[in-house]
Write a protein that holds these residues in place. Structure first.
Motif, PDB file in Angstrom:
ATOM      1  N   TRP A  21       0.838  -1.206   0.000  1.00 25.65           N
ATOM      2  CA  TRP A  21       0.000   0.000   0.000  1.00 25.65           C
ATOM      3  C   TRP A  21       0.873   1.256   0.000  1.00 25.65           C
ATOM      4  O   TRP A  21       0.620   2.208  -0.724  1.00 25.65           O
ATOM      5  N   VAL A  22       1.926   1.235   0.789  1.00 24.41           N
ATOM      6  CA  VAL A  22       2.853   2.377   0.839  1.00 24.41           C
ATOM      7  C   VAL A  22       3.595   2.494  -0.491  1.00 24.41           C
ATOM      8  O   VAL A  22       3.711   3.590  -1.053  1.00 24.41           O
ATOM      9  N   ARG A  23       4.084   1.392  -1.014  1.00 21.09           N
ATOM     10  CA  ARG A  23       4.793   1.427  -2.305  1.00 21.09           C
ATOM     11  C   ARG A  23       3.873   1.960  -3.409  1.00 21.09           C
ATOM     12  O   ARG A  23       4.311   2.727  -4.264  1.00 21.09           O
ATOM     13  N   ARG A  24       2.633   1.557  -3.378  1.00 15.20           N
ATOM     14  CA  ARG A  24       1.684   1.945  -4.432  1.00 15.20           C
ATOM     15  C   ARG A  24       1.471   3.453  -4.494  1.00 15.20           C
ATOM     16  O   ARG A  24       1.354   4.024  -5.574  1.00 15.20           O
ATOM     17  N   PHE A  25       1.420   4.118  -3.334  1.00 16.33           N
ATOM     18  CA  PHE A  25       1.027   5.528  -3.312  1.00 16.33           C
ATOM     19  C   PHE A  25       2.136   6.506  -2.949  1.00 16.33           C
ATOM     20  O   PHE A  25       1.923   7.719  -2.983  1.00 16.33           O
ATOM     21  N   ALA A  26       3.312   6.035  -2.629  1.00 16.74           N
ATOM     22  CA  ALA A  26       4.403   6.922  -2.225  1.00 16.74           C
ATOM     23  C   ALA A  26       4.714   7.959  -3.294  1.00 16.74           C
ATOM     24  O   ALA A  26       5.086   9.096  -2.977  1.00 16.74           O
ATOM     25  N   HIS A  45       9.646   1.628   6.101  1.00 15.16           N
ATOM     26  CA  HIS A  45       9.067   2.665   5.231  1.00 15.16           C
ATOM     27  C   HIS A  45       9.955   3.901   5.176  1.00 15.16           C
ATOM     28  O   HIS A  45      10.062   4.539   4.129  1.00 15.16           O
ATOM     29  N   ALA A  46      10.592   4.244   6.276  1.00 16.00           N
ATOM     30  CA  ALA A  46      11.509   5.389   6.281  1.00 16.00           C
ATOM     31  C   ALA A  46      12.642   5.161   5.286  1.00 16.00           C
ATOM     32  O   ALA A  46      12.985   6.057   4.502  1.00 16.00           O
ATOM     33  N   ARG A  47      13.215   3.983   5.287  1.00 13.26           N
ATOM     34  CA  ARG A  47      14.291   3.659   4.341  1.00 13.26           C
ATOM     35  C   ARG A  47      13.794   3.742   2.894  1.00 13.26           C
ATOM     36  O   ARG A  47      14.467   4.282   2.017  1.00 13.26           O
ATOM     37  N   PHE A  48      12.637   3.163   2.648  1.00 13.99           N
ATOM     38  CA  PHE A  48      12.051   3.175   1.308  1.00 13.99           C
ATOM     39  C   PHE A  48      11.822   4.606   0.830  1.00 13.99           C
ATOM     40  O   PHE A  48      12.201   4.972  -0.287  1.00 13.99           O
ATOM     41  N   VAL A  56      12.945  12.184   5.668  1.00 13.98           N
ATOM     42  CA  VAL A  56      11.966  11.453   6.469  1.00 13.98           C
ATOM     43  C   VAL A  56      12.251  11.653   7.949  1.00 13.98           C
ATOM     44  O   VAL A  56      13.378  11.463   8.402  1.00 13.98           O
ATOM     45  N   GLU A  57      11.224  12.034   8.681  1.00 10.99           N
ATOM     46  CA  GLU A  57      11.294  12.034  10.143  1.00 10.99           C
ATOM     47  C   GLU A  57      10.623  10.745  10.586  1.00 10.99           C
ATOM     48  O   GLU A  57       9.428  10.539  10.327  1.00 10.99           O
ATOM     49  N   ALA A  90       3.757  19.615  16.874  1.00 10.61           N
ATOM     50  CA  ALA A  90       2.911  20.815  16.872  1.00 10.61           C
ATOM     51  C   ALA A  90       3.558  21.887  16.005  1.00 10.61           C
ATOM     52  O   ALA A  90       4.754  22.158  16.111  1.00 10.61           O
ATOM     53  N   GLY A  91       2.770  22.448  15.110  1.00 10.18           N
ATOM     54  CA  GLY A  91       3.269  23.501  14.237  1.00 10.18           C
ATOM     55  C   GLY A  91       4.059  23.004  13.046  1.00 10.18           C
ATOM     56  O   GLY A  91       4.488  23.792  12.206  1.00 10.18           O
ATOM     57  N   ARG A  92       4.276  21.706  12.947  1.00  9.78           N
ATOM     58  CA  ARG A  92       5.024  21.129  11.816  1.00  9.78           C
ATOM     59  C   ARG A  92       4.067  20.772  10.693  1.00  9.78           C
ATOM     60  O   ARG A  92       2.880  20.541  10.911  1.00  9.78           O
ATOM     61  N   SER A  93       4.622  20.689   9.500  1.00  5.65           N
ATOM     62  CA  SER A  93       3.842  20.362   8.316  1.00  5.65           C
ATOM     63  C   SER A  93       4.635  19.383   7.462  1.00  5.65           C
ATOM     64  O   SER A  93       5.826  19.606   7.210  1.00  5.65           O
ATOM     65  N   PHE A  94       3.989  18.308   7.023  1.00  8.12           N
ATOM     66  CA  PHE A  94       4.650  17.269   6.249  1.00  8.12           C
ATOM     67  C   PHE A  94       3.940  17.066   4.917  1.00  8.12           C
ATOM     68  O   PHE A  94       2.712  17.025   4.860  1.00  8.12           O
ATOM     69  N   ALA A  95       4.719  16.893   3.858  1.00  8.83           N
ATOM     70  CA  ALA A  95       4.163  16.634   2.531  1.00  8.83           C
ATOM     71  C   ALA A  95       3.544  15.243   2.452  1.00  8.83           C
ATOM     72  O   ALA A  95       2.659  14.995   1.634  1.00  8.83           O
ATOM     73  N   GLY A  96       4.011  14.355   3.294  1.00  8.66           N
ATOM     74  CA  GLY A  96       3.466  13.005   3.354  1.00  8.66           C
ATOM     75  C   GLY A  96       3.476  12.497   4.774  1.00  8.66           C
ATOM     76  O   GLY A  96       4.375  12.822   5.557  1.00  8.66           O
ATOM     77  N   ILE A  97       2.458  11.737   5.120  1.00  4.42           N
ATOM     78  CA  ILE A  97       2.398  11.054   6.415  1.00  4.42           C
ATOM     79  C   ILE A  97       2.098   9.598   6.120  1.00  4.42           C
ATOM     80  O   ILE A  97       1.145   9.283   5.402  1.00  4.42           O
ATOM     81  N   VAL A  98       2.945   8.718   6.675  1.00  2.00           N
ATOM     82  CA  VAL A  98       2.789   7.280   6.489  1.00  2.00           C
ATOM     83  C   VAL A  98       2.628   6.638   7.857  1.00  2.00           C
ATOM     84  O   VAL A  98       3.444   6.877   8.763  1.00  2.00           O
ATOM     85  N   VAL A  99       1.579   5.839   7.996  1.00  2.00           N
ATOM     86  CA  VAL A  99       1.341   5.108   9.246  1.00  2.00           C
ATOM     87  C   VAL A  99       0.892   3.701   8.869  1.00  2.00           C
ATOM     88  O   VAL A  99      -0.033   3.536   8.075  1.00  2.00           O
TER      89      VAL A  99
END
Length: 189
Positions: A21-26, A45-48, A56-57, A90-99
């Motif tokens: 699922w992560v590979r499909r939409f990253a 996922h961080a490595r990928f 990646v954080e 708090a106050g941070r913004s990410f272009a992508g979030i993976v869980v």
């Protein structure tokens, strides 16, 4: 929107590889954006994602799991107990979030508030029905049917894809998956 409803889902059987699922939409995550890998575990996922060129954080509460990420280019490991510590983003913004394989509803609004515009959320975790296969079996950690779709109510986001159902690999389980976009999709499928 792809809504495949309740179905039997299959994927790669190697748990060390990034989830299908992560590979499909990253590739939908905006280029040059920072990605949050929440409850990252040992960082598959961080490595990928770092390999795709994203900064990646990677956050997890387990320092032994995070140790495997120290020195990995483009990955910033961060130890935090997301269920006890103050919200670290708090106050941070990410272009992508993976869980993946993690659910803590008490932090959900804070998590979703961290998605940039444009941004992409890629989420996959267990749902009701999984208890017959083992852990997690506590309803606090199992999504209700179509619960992820409800997360988007009142948000200016769109569902790119949604699935829920039984999987056979990497082990039998019942899961729910969502890819949602905030703002324009700038990546590619």
């Amino acid at each position: 929107m792809i809504n495949e409803g309740a179905l039997r889902i299959t994927a790669s059987s190697d748990e060390s590889l990034p989830a299908a699922w992560v590979r499909r939409f990253a590739g939908l995550i905006p280029a040059h954006g920072e990605v949050l890998d929440l409850a990252c575990g040992s960082g598959r996922h961080a490595r990928f994602l770092a390999g795709l060129g994203y900064a990646v954080e990677a956050v997890d509460r387990n320092p032994q799991a995070l140790a495997a990420l120290h020195g990995v280019s483009r990955v910033s490991p961060r130890q935090a107990d997301l269920e006890v510590d103050p919200w670290p983003f708090a106050g941070r913004s990410f272009a992508g979030i993976v869980v993946t394989n993690y659910l803590y509803r008490a932090r959900l609004d804070e998590l979703l508030a961290c998605l940039a515009n444009p941004g992409v959320l890629i989420y996959e975790t267990f749902m009701v029905g999984n208890e017959r296969f083992g852990k997690p079996s506590n309803p606090d950690f199992l999504l209700r049917p179509q619960e992820m779709l409800g997360w988007l109510q009142g948000r200016d986001w769109r569902v790119v894809a949604f699935e829920e159902g039984e999987v056979d690999v990497p082990r039998p389980a019942v899961v729910q998956r969502l890819c949602a976009a905030r703002g324009a999709l700038v990546g590619r499928l």
